[in-house]
Design an enzyme around this catalytic site. Structure first.
Site, PDB file in Angstrom:
ATOM      1  N   HIS A 281       3.118  13.329   1.885  1.00  0.00           N
ATOM      2  CA  HIS A 281       1.976  12.417   1.961  1.00  0.00           C
ATOM      3  C   HIS A 281       1.152  12.396   0.680  1.00  0.00           C
ATOM      4  O   HIS A 281       0.103  11.743   0.630  1.00  0.00           O
ATOM      5  CB  HIS A 281       1.090  12.791   3.150  1.00  0.00           C
ATOM      6  CG  HIS A 281       1.785  12.655   4.469  1.00  0.00           C
ATOM      7  ND1 HIS A 281       1.775  11.505   5.212  1.00  0.00           N
ATOM      8  CD2 HIS A 281       2.557  13.541   5.164  1.00  0.00           C
ATOM      9  CE1 HIS A 281       2.483  11.674   6.313  1.00  0.00           C
ATOM     10  NE2 HIS A 281       2.963  12.909   6.301  1.00  0.00           N
TER      11      HIS A 281
ATOM     12  N   SER B  89      -0.727  16.064   7.257  1.00  0.00           N
ATOM     13  CA  SER B  89      -0.395  14.719   7.712  1.00  0.00           C
ATOM     14  C   SER B  89      -1.247  14.218   8.872  1.00  0.00           C
ATOM     15  O   SER B  89      -1.327  13.012   9.094  1.00  0.00           O
ATOM     16  CB  SER B  89       1.081  14.660   8.114  1.00  0.00           C
ATOM     17  OG  SER B  89       1.371  15.597   9.138  1.00  0.00           O
TER      18      SER B  89
ATOM     19  N   LYS C 140       7.840   7.123   3.168  1.00  0.00           N
ATOM     20  CA  LYS C 140       6.410   6.789   3.120  1.00  0.00           C
ATOM     21  C   LYS C 140       6.143   5.891   1.919  1.00  0.00           C
ATOM     22  O   LYS C 140       6.349   4.694   1.985  1.00  0.00           O
ATOM     23  CB  LYS C 140       5.607   8.075   3.135  1.00  0.00           C
ATOM     24  CG  LYS C 140       5.867   8.858   4.436  1.00  0.00           C
ATOM     25  CD  LYS C 140       5.302  10.220   4.450  1.00  0.00           C
ATOM     26  CE  LYS C 140       5.539  10.900   5.790  1.00  0.00           C
ATOM     27  NZ  LYS C 140       6.972  11.106   6.127  1.00  0.00           N
TER      28      LYS C 140
END
Length: 395
Positions: free
Chosen positions: A211, A183, A242
């Site tokens: 991610h 990340s 996200k």
């Protein structure tokens, strides 16, 4: 003054940066998340977000959340284990399991509670958890809570991973835990090589796709799908905060593993279940990602453009292969200063300092969304180039 207050009255590290007017945290946003946000009374370009798909604030996601509130209310008033399971939760779990190519999935209230709970629960006293030394803090906390023996290997160093595997008893569970996309630095785990070692040493693999989801693989299924190793990865986790424009997390695996976790994982059965609005928002975002492959294509187009521009301008960006672009500063004080100067110039970026990285590897983190434009990237690169040159970081 009590002992507790006495202990912490000398903690003034944040105040040092406040006094220097470079403190970068807890800035208030006064509108929706997007490529530009209102902060401090003026608009700034947002390059500090993890909303890779750009769906936060999408009208369809908002409508799904509002409809869920109308039908179910604002909360569930209990844990999934007891009175907090909605048909909405069950439907999302089915869709996530299918999406990730696993038998079943469990939805948690946060991604952090997935890693901290599942890892603490899945391996016992006779087992091993083996982690990349740059794994996310939630993985670190999960292994700390586990009774298993915890081993670490140097970042993406397959020789060191093999050395750690050789320390383990052959008959024990050996869980290799790794971020799919790291990340802070934006590079990828070497999953093909990890799978080879799994087979050689009869180990298991746990991949954090926080991610990778919505970014890599077919329809944004993640790094496991990108490398074609989904069937060889035992447990896949992901977050909603996200690419899925919400809050929450999930874990996907085979039936027996999920059956065990459903009835024993403490952060699952002792936490209030995810709100109806958050659950519905994540599900609608998942539907949009699957229906709109052009969204991921746009993300990669602007990502590749930004990578090209930063390299052209002489920034040090490491080995990133993702929409996360680290701009190395390699000095804590300058990292805070760069962040402040960038904000003053209308560009929001995130500082990364210890313990999120080594002291010599401090950086500012520049992240892309599918909704960013090349023109916005150019504005940011121009502003950051001026700052980095003035501070003697690049020529």
């Amino acid at each position: 003054m009590g002992l507790l207050q006495e202990k912490y009255k000398h903690y003034r590290e944040p105040q040092k940066f406040m006094e220097a007017d470079v403190y970068p945290y807890f800035r208030e946003i006064t509108g929706k998340q997007g490529t530009e946000v209102q902060m401090g009374g003026h608009p700034v370009l947002m390059f500090g977000s993890n909303a890779y798909t750009g769906l936060t604030g999408d009208p369809r996601v908002e409508a799904a959340a509002k409809a869920a509130i109308d039908k179910y209310g604002t909360g569930c008033a209990g844990s999934r284990f007891l009175n907090g399971t909605l048909d909405l939760h069950v439907q999302l779990e089915k869709e996530l399991a299918e999406f990730e190519g696993k038998d079943e999935a469990l939805v948690f209230s946060t991604g952090f509670s997935v890693n901290s709970g599942v890892l603490a629960n899945i391996c016992g006293r006779e087992d091993y958890i083996i982690c990349d030394d740059r794994n996310h803090a939630s993985i670190v906390d999960g292994r700390r809570l586990s009774f298993a023996t915890c081993l670490k290997y140097k970042h993406n160093d397959m020789e060191d991973l093999e050395k750690q595997l050789q320390k383990c008893r052959p008959e024990a569970i050996k869980m290799i835990v790794v971020d799919g996309v790291f990340s802070m630095e934006g590079d990828l785990a070497n999953l093909p090589a990890i799978v080879e070692l799994k087979k050689k040493y009869n180990a298991s693999i746990y991949v954090d796709e926080a991610h990778g989801l919505g970014v890599f693989g077919r329809e944004g299924r993640g790094v496991c799908d990108h490398f074609g190793v989904t069937d060889d990865v035992d447990i896949i986790m992901g977050t909603f905060s996200k690419s899925l424009a919400s809050i929450g997390g999930f874990v996907a695996a085979d039936f027996d593993t999920i059956n065990f976790l459903r009835h024993t994982c403490r952060t699952y059965i002792f936490s209030a279940s995810n709100t109806p609005a958050a659950t519905a928002a994540a599900m609608e975002a998942l539907h949009i990602i699957r229906k709109e492959p052009e969204r991921i294509e746009r993300l990669w187009n602007v990502t590749n453009y930004a990578l090209k521009r930063f390299r052209e301008e002489g920034f040090e960006i490491g080995d990133t292969e993702s929409p996360i672009i680290p701009l190395y500063v390699r000095d804590v004080d300058k990292t805070f200063l760069v962040t402040k100067l960038a904000f003053d110039a209308g560009v929001f970026i995130n500082p990364v300092i210890p313990p999120a990285c080594a002291p010599q590897d401090t950086l500012v983190r520049f992240a892309l969304m599918a909704t960013h434009t090349n023109e916005q990237v150019d504005r940011a690169v121009k502003a950051l180039k001026k700052i980095f040159v003035e501070q003697g970081i690049i020529k």
